[in-house]
Design an enzyme around this catalytic site. Structure first.
Site, PDB file in Angstrom:
ATOM      1  NE  ARG A  54       0.244   1.391   3.408  1.00  0.00           N
ATOM      2  CZ  ARG A  54       1.173   2.278   3.617  1.00  0.00           C
ATOM      3  NH1 ARG A  54       2.454   1.928   3.653  1.00  0.00           N
ATOM      4  NH2 ARG A  54       0.885   3.553   3.796  1.00  0.00           N
ATOM      5  N   GLY A  55       0.270   2.387  -0.187  1.00  0.00           N
ATOM      6  CA  GLY A  55       1.036   3.609  -0.414  1.00  0.00           C
ATOM      7  C   GLY A  55       1.090   3.858  -1.910  1.00  0.00           C
ATOM      8  CB  ALA A  56       0.123   6.795  -3.946  1.00  0.00           C
ATOM      9  NE  ARG A  96      -6.481   0.450  -2.080  1.00  0.00           N
ATOM     10  CZ  ARG A  96      -6.010   0.955  -0.932  1.00  0.00           C
ATOM     11  NH1 ARG A  96      -4.756   0.732  -0.575  1.00  0.00           N
ATOM     12  NH2 ARG A  96      -6.793   1.678  -0.160  1.00  0.00           N
ATOM     13  CD  GLN A 205      -3.327   2.491   6.869  1.00  0.00           C
ATOM     14  OE1 GLN A 205      -3.947   2.859   7.869  1.00  0.00           O
ATOM     15  NE2 GLN A 205      -3.891   2.431   5.678  1.00  0.00           N
ATOM     16  CG  ASP A 246      -3.181   7.766  -1.614  1.00  0.00           C
ATOM     17  OD1 ASP A 246      -2.862   6.602  -1.891  1.00  0.00           O
ATOM     18  OD2 ASP A 246      -3.103   8.230  -0.459  1.00  0.00           O
ATOM     19  CG  ASN A 256      -2.793  11.439   2.406  1.00  0.00           C
ATOM     20  OD1 ASN A 256      -2.150  10.634   1.741  1.00  0.00           O
ATOM     21  ND2 ASN A 256      -2.517  11.667   3.678  1.00  0.00           N
ATOM     22  CE  LYS A 257      -5.138   5.313   3.989  1.00  0.00           C
ATOM     23  NZ  LYS A 257      -5.817   4.258   3.192  1.00  0.00           N
TER      24      LYS A 257
END
Length: 358
Positions: A54-56, A96, A205, A246, A256-257
């Site tokens: 995970r993480g763009a 995603r 996270q 992201d 973003n998150k």
């Protein structure tokens, strides 16, 4: 500074060797460090969907290697391998929806494929492109780390209290990290008194990944529940909120998150500077504003269950995993191409016209 940053690289989440992709299973950290092997594009797409990676930036890198794996299988099967590979492109793209780096990396791979006039050296060419995407992200991380650190030094040369959200470190990228790369660089320069890390529900996270990364680097770190962020800004003298992204739209809105938007609102209220750190591949000039970004919503079981056990009442669940922070709440966007202060459409257009940092 570059040499210091390179020496400080301790964590990696993606490895490619022997014609296979290896991913550190981030669902198990920090209790276990387990590497999983992937041999097909379908497996990589599932790993992205299941949050193994995970993480763009990391998602984009993994997808690029997924295309190589798909090409290996399609070429071995014979027939119209290009048509067969298109199904893998689509499968990876559907894994995603929010992080634009995924689609950017797939487009890079598609363009490399289109430049090939015959089948000679296809795998070597696609592998070189994927490796190049991985290496360029690492280089971008190092550049952004130094640029962001200089901003922190410029505004206040002494040790400062920072806050971050989710994980934008080595685990989320191909190298040193975006937001955490800046924090790491600032720590190496003696500019960090303490970093407050939001736990980042529901996948934690911040608690599982960011706190682990920072503690491993010897950075003074404190973990807090997401709801404590405004209180900590008020009583702990937080001077910067530093986050990744992201997707950033043409006008400077930032996806973003989930929880980033409320951090930005709280930061403005408390006079805390807000820095977004992301490679230029995260900037989507095709979308005018954050209202155009597809925001992923995941299963309600992520909130209803903990460790597989029910913890909530049996009610409807809203579980958006990203939100959009309007550009007018952002003080700086830091990319490998340079820094944009108080972002807007004109400034981002100028930034994206640069071929390299000036």
């Amino acid at each position: 500074m570059r040499e210091q940053l390179l020496a400080a690289e301790k964590v990696q989440a993606i490895d490619w060797h022997g014609g296979a992709l290896y991913l550190l299973d981030q669902r198990l950290l920090p209790q276990e460090q387990v590497w999983l092997r992937f041999d097909s594009a379908a497996e990589v797409a599932q790993a992205i969907r299941d949050m193994v990676v995970r993480g763009a930036p990391a998602i984009g890198i993994a997808a690029a290697y997924g295309v190589v794996l798909g090409a290996q299988a399609c070429l071995a099967a014979g027939g119209d391998w290009r048509q067969a590979l298109e199904a893998d492109f689509q499968r990876l793209a559907a894994s995603r929806p929010t992080a634009v780096n995924l689609f950017w990396a797939l487009q890079r791979m598609r363009e490399r494929l289109q430049r090939l006039k015959d089948d000679q050296g296809v795998l070597e060419q696609l592998e070189a492109e994927a490796v190049g995407i991985h290496a360029s992200d690492r280089e971008a991380n190092l550049t952004m780390a130094q640029l962001g650190m200089e901003l922190i030094r410029k505004h206040q040369g002494s040790e400062q209290v920072l806050m971050t959200h989710c994980n934008a470190g080595a685990l989320a990228t191909g190298g040193f990290g975006t937001a955490l790369g800046v924090i790491r660089a600032a720590h190496l320069e003696g500019l960090v008194e303490r970093v407050y890390v939001d736990e980042t529900r529901p996948w934690l996270q911040g608690a599982r990944l960011t706190a682990w990364e920072l503690a491993g680097d010897g950075v003074p770190v404190s973990l807090n529940v997401d709801a404590a962020a405004a209180h900590l800004m008020k009583v702990k003298g937080v001077s910067w909120v530093i986050v990744g992204a992201d997707r950033i739209t043409a006008n400077g809105d930032v996806a973003n998150k989930i929880g980033t938007y409320q951090l930005a609102v709280n930061a403005m209220h408390h006079g805390v500077r807000f820095m977004v750190v992301a490679p230029s591949s995260t900037i989507d000039m095709a979308l005018e504003s954050g209202e155009d970004i597809p925001l992923e919503e995941r299963s309600g079981d992520e909130l209803r269950l903990l460790g597989g056990r029910p913890i909530a009442a049996d009610v409807a669940v809203s579980n958006p995993v990203f939100d959009v922070t309007p550009a007018d709440l952002v003080d700086y966007i830091v990319t490998e191409k340079g820094v944009v202060e108080r972002p807007d459409s004109e400034k981002l257009a100028q930034l994206m016209c640069r071929k390299r940092l000036h």
